[in-house]
Design an enzyme around this catalytic site. Structure first.
Site, PDB file in Angstrom:
ATOM      1  N   SER A   1       0.817  -1.218   0.000  1.00 10.65           N
ATOM      2  CA  SER A   1       0.000   0.000   0.000  1.00 10.65           C
ATOM      3  C   SER A   1       0.848   1.264   0.000  1.00 10.65           C
ATOM      4  O   SER A   1       0.355   2.350  -0.297  1.00 10.65           O
ATOM      5  CB  SER A   1      -0.937   0.008   1.212  1.00 10.65           C
ATOM      6  OG  SER A   1      -1.887  -1.035   1.129  1.00 10.65           O
TER       7      SER A   1
ATOM      8  N   GLY B   1      -4.694   6.883   2.352  1.00  9.70           N
ATOM      9  CA  GLY B   1      -4.789   8.301   2.054  1.00  9.70           C
ATOM     10  C   GLY B   1      -6.160   8.703   1.567  1.00  9.70           C
ATOM     11  O   GLY B   1      -6.421   9.890   1.371  1.00  9.70           O
ATOM     12  N   TYR B   2      -7.036   7.708   1.351  1.00  7.89           N
ATOM     13  CA  TYR B   2      -8.388   7.965   0.852  1.00  7.89           C
ATOM     14  C   TYR B   2      -9.395   7.373   1.828  1.00  7.89           C
ATOM     15  O   TYR B   2      -9.075   6.451   2.584  1.00  7.89           O
ATOM     16  CB  TYR B   2      -8.577   7.351  -0.536  1.00  7.89           C
ATOM     17  CG  TYR B   2      -7.694   8.003  -1.573  1.00  7.89           C
ATOM     18  CD1 TYR B   2      -8.163   9.041  -2.377  1.00  7.89           C
ATOM     19  CD2 TYR B   2      -6.368   7.591  -1.729  1.00  7.89           C
ATOM     20  CE1 TYR B   2      -7.343   9.646  -3.310  1.00  7.89           C
ATOM     21  CE2 TYR B   2      -5.544   8.194  -2.665  1.00  7.89           C
ATOM     22  CZ  TYR B   2      -6.030   9.223  -3.451  1.00  7.89           C
ATOM     23  OH  TYR B   2      -5.212   9.838  -4.362  1.00  7.89           O
TER      24      TYR B   2
ATOM     25  N   HIS C   1      -6.585  -1.965   9.357  1.00  4.95           N
ATOM     26  CA  HIS C   1      -5.935  -3.245   9.092  1.00  4.95           C
ATOM     27  C   HIS C   1      -6.036  -4.169  10.306  1.00  4.95           C
ATOM     28  O   HIS C   1      -5.210  -4.101  11.214  1.00  4.95           O
ATOM     29  CB  HIS C   1      -4.461  -3.025   8.730  1.00  4.95           C
ATOM     30  CG  HIS C   1      -4.268  -2.510   7.336  1.00  4.95           C
ATOM     31  ND1 HIS C   1      -4.100  -3.341   6.253  1.00  4.95           N
ATOM     32  CD2 HIS C   1      -4.243  -1.250   6.850  1.00  4.95           C
ATOM     33  CE1 HIS C   1      -3.966  -2.620   5.156  1.00  4.95           C
ATOM     34  NE2 HIS C   1      -4.056  -1.349   5.494  1.00  4.95           N
TER      35      HIS C   1
ATOM     36  N   GLU D   1      -5.276  -7.190  10.521  1.00 12.40           N
ATOM     37  CA  GLU D   1      -4.121  -8.105  10.580  1.00 12.40           C
ATOM     38  C   GLU D   1      -2.895  -7.441  11.192  1.00 12.40           C
ATOM     39  O   GLU D   1      -1.892  -8.118  11.465  1.00 12.40           O
ATOM     40  CB  GLU D   1      -3.787  -8.613   9.173  1.00 12.40           C
ATOM     41  CG  GLU D   1      -2.964  -7.685   8.313  1.00 12.40           C
ATOM     42  CD  GLU D   1      -3.703  -6.460   7.788  1.00 12.40           C
ATOM     43  OE1 GLU D   1      -3.041  -5.563   7.221  1.00 12.40           O
ATOM     44  OE2 GLU D   1      -4.939  -6.386   7.928  1.00 12.40           O
TER      45      GLU D   1
ATOM     46  N   GLY E   1      -2.774   3.624  -3.991  1.00 10.95           N
ATOM     47  CA  GLY E   1      -3.370   4.510  -4.979  1.00 10.95           C
ATOM     48  C   GLY E   1      -4.790   4.950  -4.698  1.00 10.95           C
ATOM     49  O   GLY E   1      -5.393   4.638  -3.668  1.00 10.95           O
TER      50      GLY E   1
ATOM     51  N   CYS F   1      -9.331  -1.942   3.649  1.00  6.65           N
ATOM     52  CA  CYS F   1      -8.619  -0.747   3.176  1.00  6.65           C
ATOM     53  C   CYS F   1      -9.030  -0.380   1.745  1.00  6.65           C
ATOM     54  O   CYS F   1     -10.154   0.050   1.537  1.00  6.65           O
ATOM     55  CB  CYS F   1      -7.107  -0.943   3.312  1.00  6.65           C
ATOM     56  SG  CYS F   1      -6.196   0.621   3.321  1.00  6.65           S
TER      57      CYS F   1
ATOM     58  N   GLN G   1     -12.818   0.636   0.160  1.00 10.72           N
ATOM     59  CA  GLN G   1     -13.149   1.789  -0.685  1.00 10.72           C
ATOM     60  C   GLN G   1     -13.771   1.343  -2.007  1.00 10.72           C
ATOM     61  O   GLN G   1     -14.745   1.942  -2.488  1.00 10.72           O
ATOM     62  CB  GLN G   1     -11.889   2.618  -0.925  1.00 10.72           C
ATOM     63  CG  GLN G   1     -11.291   3.198   0.341  1.00 10.72           C
ATOM     64  CD  GLN G   1      -9.829   3.574   0.174  1.00 10.72           C
ATOM     65  OE1 GLN G   1      -9.298   3.637  -0.938  1.00 10.72           O
ATOM     66  NE2 GLN G   1      -9.149   3.813   1.291  1.00 10.72           N
TER      67      GLN G   1
ATOM     68  N   GLY H   1      -4.338  -2.165  -0.924  1.00  3.81           N
ATOM     69  CA  GLY H   1      -3.461  -1.842  -2.040  1.00  3.81           C
ATOM     70  C   GLY H   1      -3.232  -0.343  -2.118  1.00  3.81           C
ATOM     71  O   GLY H   1      -3.808   0.432  -1.353  1.00  3.81           O
TER      72      GLY H   1
END
Length: 349
Positions: A45, A289-290, A327, A329, A220, A245, A249, A218
């Site tokens: 990520s 970041g999103y 997260h 995990e 972006g 994550c 989204q 992941g």
């Protein structure tokens, strides 16, 4: 030799280079974890980013070749206040400096990381470039302007499908940059796993007849992934589907919700999140970041961030769809919320 971090707003931080001595450009972000730098380096990520550690001394316990979250470090650069040159740990196999050298990643130490973090908090994350003393500075702006992270998911995903045997539920994983500890958490629960690369069609995923589909984390902007969103739409209603994550989204976008970029993101292992189903607050590991900022009426929030009130989890009111932004995990970070994997499997057929 000296090196400089040059931000797109023109600010310059001068320090000492280490690791692989070649300039590189990326999005400059910060993470608040006190430990876990090895997991940070190898988390897909973080692909495309120059990561600043806010904790001042990094590298104390060196690097081992077991506690990794992917096959190699994924960051574009690594910034620390002070690196440890003589790590001391019985599992240490090499120093942080040597690890970055081997993987061709530039590091920068000796700058005021508190000041840099304040700049990013006040102005938001921004593009930056780490350059050496002998670098040609004439084309810095061109390099910053040309940097793009839109292909990040397609770079970090597995290149081909693979299977991990198990006697329990069959989970189809769509790998957009999955962390290895997510796979370990499913394996610990006895799951059979079939892992698919990004770009796999919904038909191919459904053909293995999984009990559950998992959409991974992941790098972006999720809104760049139009094909992936359509794939998820084609799975919804046919199989239970869950995510973490970026997967969270993408699920929100597939259901008609919306995402937006945070000013400086949530990165670190100390983010408080309230589980609205139990009323308990858990300290979570985060790297994004999103964020999901709106959802349709048939979707409800399951978790919220205590610090800023943002949505940290969702579920569909009538269909078996469930996801979280944080997260569970960990790796690195607290494991307070690992129970989420049990909730995931409760949705399995």
């Amino acid at each position: 030799m000296k090196a400089k971090l040059i931000l797109e707003n023109g600010m310059v931080f001068e320090g000492n280079p280490f690791g692989y001595l070649k300039e590189n450009v990326g999005e400059v972000v910060f993470t608040t974890g006190m430990t876990g730098y090895q997991e940070v380096l190898t988390d897909p990520s973080y692909y495309g980013q120059i990561v600043t550690m806010t904790y001042p001394l990094i590298g104390n316990y060196g690097v081992n070749l077991e506690d990794v979250e992917s096959s190699k470090p994924q960051v574009k650069g690594f910034i620390v206040r002070e690196k440890c040159n003589m790590p001391n740990n019985f599992r240490c196999e090499l120093t942080l400096d040597d690890y970055l050298k081997q993987n061709k990643i530039i590091g920068l130490e000796g700058i005021d990381t508190r000041a840099l973090t304040k700049v990013l908090r006040n102005n938001g994350t921004m593009k930056g470039i780490i350059v050496l003393d002998d670098s040609n500075l004439d084309d810095v702006n061109e390099k910053l302007n040309s940097f793009s992270n839109k292909e990040a998911v397609h770079i970090v995903t597995t290149k081909e499908k693979y299977e991990i045997p198990g006697e329990g539920k069959h989970v189809a994983i769509i790998d957009y940059g999955i962390k290895q500890n997510i796979i370990r958490c499913f394996r610990k629960r006895g799951c059979k796993l079939t892992v698919f690369p990004s770009g796999t069609s919904a038909e191919e995923i459904l053909n293995v007849n999984p009990d559950l589909v998992f959409v991974s984390n992941g790098p972006g902007d999720p809104q760049d992934l139009e094909y992936e969103i359509q794939t998820i739409k084609n799975i919804i209603g046919k199989k239970p589907i869950v995510g973490i994550c970026l997967g969270h989204q993408l699920l929100a976008l597939s259901l008609g919700g919306n995402t937006t970029k945070l000013k400086f993101g949530h990165r670190g292992g100390n983010h408080p999140v309230k589980d609205l189903e139990t009323g308990k607050v858990h300290i979570t590991s985060q790297n994004h970041g999103y964020v999901v900022d709106s959802m349709p009426e048939d979707v409800e929030a399951t978790h919220i961030n205590i610090n800023d009130g943002t949505i940290e989890g969702l579920k569909h009111k009538t269909m078996p769809i469930y996801s979280v932004q944080f997260h569970p995990e960990a790796s690195a970070g607290p494991k307070d919320s690992e129970y989420i994997f049990d909730r995931f499997l409760n949705y399995a057929l």
